[in-house]
Design an enzyme around this catalytic site. Structure first.
Site, PDB file in Angstrom:
ATOM      1  CD  GLU A  83      -3.543  -5.814   4.216  1.00  0.00           C
ATOM      2  OE1 GLU A  83      -4.281  -5.378   4.777  1.00  0.00           O
ATOM      3  OE2 GLU A  83      -2.040  -5.754   4.224  1.00  0.00           O
ATOM      4  CD  GLU A 128      -2.916  -1.070   2.342  1.00  0.00           C
ATOM      5  OE1 GLU A 128      -2.830  -0.343   3.303  1.00  0.00           O
ATOM      6  OE2 GLU A 128      -4.009  -1.898   2.356  1.00  0.00           O
TER       7      GLU A 128
HETATM    8  C1  GBH Z   1      -4.372  -2.349   5.691  1.00  0.00           C
HETATM    9  O1  GBH Z   1      -4.472  -0.956   5.421  1.00  0.00           O
HETATM   10  C2  GBH Z   1      -3.063  -2.577   6.153  1.00  0.00           C
HETATM   11  O2  GBH Z   1      -2.264  -3.074   5.196  1.00  0.00           O
HETATM   12  C3  GBH Z   1      -2.694  -3.067   7.467  1.00  0.00           C
HETATM   13  O3  GBH Z   1      -1.648  -3.293   7.803  1.00  0.00           O
HETATM   14  C4  GBH Z   1      -3.770  -2.755   8.334  1.00  0.00           C
HETATM   15  O4  GBH Z   1      -3.681  -3.485   9.634  1.00  0.00           O
HETATM   16  C5  GBH Z   1      -5.147  -3.123   7.796  1.00  0.00           C
HETATM   17  O5  GBH Z   1      -5.416  -2.557   6.600  1.00  0.00           O
HETATM   18  C6  GBH Z   1      -6.374  -2.832   8.811  1.00  0.00           C
HETATM   19  O6  GBH Z   1      -6.670  -1.534   8.783  1.00  0.00           O
HETATM   20  O7  GBH Z   1     -11.724   5.422   3.576  1.00  0.00           O
HETATM   21  O8  GBH Z   1     -13.784   4.460   4.157  1.00  0.00           O
HETATM   22  O9  GBH Z   1     -12.628   3.667   2.244  1.00  0.00           O
HETATM   23  C7  GBH Z   1      -5.689  -0.551   5.060  1.00  0.00           C
HETATM   24  C8  GBH Z   1      -5.691   0.793   4.605  1.00  0.00           C
HETATM   25  C9  GBH Z   1      -6.875   2.862   4.286  1.00  0.00           C
HETATM   26  C10 GBH Z   1      -8.056   0.841   4.114  1.00  0.00           C
HETATM   27  C11 GBH Z   1      -8.151   3.705   4.486  1.00  0.00           C
HETATM   28  C12 GBH Z   1      -9.348   1.636   4.384  1.00  0.00           C
HETATM   29  C13 GBH Z   1     -10.393   3.450   4.729  1.00  0.00           C
HETATM   30  C14 GBH Z   1     -11.603   3.115   4.353  1.00  0.00           C
HETATM   31  N1  GBH Z   1      -6.924   1.689   4.850  1.00  0.00           N
HETATM   32  N2  GBH Z   1      -9.479   2.888   4.089  1.00  0.00           N
HETATM   33  S1  GBH Z   1     -12.529   4.135   3.674  1.00  0.00           S
END
Ligand code: GBH
Length: 437
Positions: free
Chosen positions: A347, A164
């Site tokens: 994931e 990411e």
């Molecule tokens: C992942 O990132 C990571 O790789 C991991 O380390 C982490 O623990 C896991 O997710 C759980 O958080 O703005 O409403 O669309 C996730 C990255 C970025 C995904 C923000 C969801 C927000 C949802 N996230 N996004 S929304």
């Protein structure tokens, strides 16, 4: 829905990341996340990854648990500051940890998928070398990647360069909610670019060192939808899709950033040497898709990127993210058409209101979430998408970045006082599913 509905070679697994689970800080150099989490006010309750799930000392037990659940594959990340002192000099003790981890996985017939960078940049490289803002970082990353390909490439055949990069760049350098906590719009674009260059240089090294392996990159893939049919909202959503998704995929496949997004960034400097895109657009073998949710977008004059998040109406997880399995189907089909590469879901999962009662955790919500997303995956496969595997985030509860330990994503519950692990109902459900029961 049964396991046997999926293709025979399809891999079911779970995923974790080094800083979120390992602890064992006595045996490694610090990373930007050590410094960030130890800075007051940056994480919930001041939580940090000093101990986390103590996986560094308990990896054997954790592999036993995976064996019991019956997964085919395990995606984990390597801590760069563990295998290289200050991110520069190989550290045999750290390398040895991953040798043992990999050997133990293989002994148990679990296929390792390694992520090289899941956000724990060696602090020294940040402090003394300007971290991801320095174009030279791509050479440091290439050296690190080469070391790992040389040490593990004989046994590990599936590699992911970055996890990411949007989060590293946007959350780390613009929003400031992730390490290193900068809030500079321009910087976030330089960082994104250097991350992509680093990815490319790692792929170049990989082709040289591991002849019979597969390499790709994992991005957060968010379904972006417009709040209304208003032309301005539709356009804003289209641009957000390019900033989050297109920006990190197009350059790899097509050797350029998405055009409309570039044109919309008039105030941002993107003085990029042409040959950077030759580095970035190395042929890769797959895209890793981390899918969680969608964003609903409307136009906002005041934001530098001219958009605003709208509150969606769907049921939400503990993170406040809407549950939207259809978005996964849509993105898989779209990516299959647009990029024509094999895909892995690297994931997918949810944080829930898990309660430990009589050694049990009744997380039906998580079982339903997973089932619904499995269903989307299966629909995509039926419609011709080349999907190779699915990794549930996460094997166990862990350090959820800025949220500390307050959010639980695991199939396995971790009692942080005792480090005892308990299989949640979702883990038992997964186990039965994998047995095709
Ligand atoms: C992942 O990132 C990571 O790789 C991991 O380390 C982490 O623990 C896991 O997710 C759980 O958080 O703005 O409403 O669309 C996730 C990255 C970025 C995904 C923000 C969801 C927000 C949802 N996230 N996004 S929304």
């Amino acid at each position: 829905m049964k396991r046997t509905d999926f293709p025979k070679e399809f891999k079911f697994g779970t995923a974790t990341a080094s800083y979120q689970i390992e602890g064992g800080i006595e045996d490694r150099s610090p990373s930007i996340w050590d410094e960030f989490s130890h800075t007051p006010g940056k994480t919930k309750n001041g939580d940090n990854g000093d101990v986390a799930c103590d996986h560094y000392h308990r990896y054997e037990e954790d592999i036993e648990i995976m064996k019991d659940i019956g997964v085919d594959a395990y995606r984990f990340s390597i801590s760069w500051p563990r295998v290289m002192t200050d991110g520069i000099k190989p550290n045999e003790k750290g390398i040895d940890f991953y040798q043992k981890l990999v050997d133990k996985l293989l002994e148990n017939n679990i296929t390792p998928f390694i992520t090289l960078y899941h956000w724990d940049l060696p602090l020294y490289l940040y402090k003394e070398k300007n971290g991801w803002l320095n174009p030279d970082i791509a050479n440091y990353f290439q050296d690190y990647a080469s070391l790992m390909f040389n040490k593990l490439g004989d046994r590990v055949k599936h590699w992911i360069t970055l996890n990411e990069p949007w989060c590293s760049a946007f959350l780390g350098y613009f929003v400031g909610e992730h390490a290193p906590g900068h809030k500079d719009f321009q910087e976030s674009f330089y960082v994104a670019h250097n991350l992509l260059r680093s990815h490319g240089k790692a792929v170049i090294a990989f082709r040289d060192i591991v002849k019979d392996g597969k390499i790709g990159i994992t991005n957060v893939v968010t379904k972006v939808e417009s709040l209304s049919n208003d032309e301005k909202d539709i356009q804003a959503a289209k641009l957000v899709d390019q900033y989050i998704n297109g920006w990190y995929h197009d350059p790899i496949v097509y050797g350029k950033y998405p055009e409309e997004a570039v044109n919309s960034l008039k105030n941002i400097k993107l003085d990029i040497p042409e040959n950077d895109f030759d580095i970035i657009s190395q042929t890769i073998d797959f895209f890793g898709v981390n899918y969680y949710s969608r964003q609903v977008i409307s136009y906002d004059e005041n934001h530098p990127l001219k958009f605003k998040h709208a509150e969606g109406p769907l049921p939400k997880t503990e993170m406040g993210w809407e549950i939207y399995p259809k978005g996964l189907y849509d993105k898989l089909v779209e990516f299959n058409n647009k990029y024509k590469l094999p895909l892995y879901i690297t994931e997918n999962g949810m944080a829930g209101p898990d309660k430990l009662e009589n050694e049990q955790i009744h997380d039906d919500y998580r079982i339903n979430y997973i089932k619904d997303h499995f269903k989307s995956t299966l629909d995509a496969i039926k419609d011709g998408v080349d999907l190779r595997g699915y990794f549930i985030w996460s094997l166990m509860d862990n350090f959820e970045w800025a949220h500390g330990y307050s959010k639980r994503f695991g199939l396995v519950y971790v009692d942080y006082n005792t480090q005892k692990r308990y299989l949640k109902d979702s883990a038992l459900w997964y186990k039965n599913f994998l047995l095709n029961k």
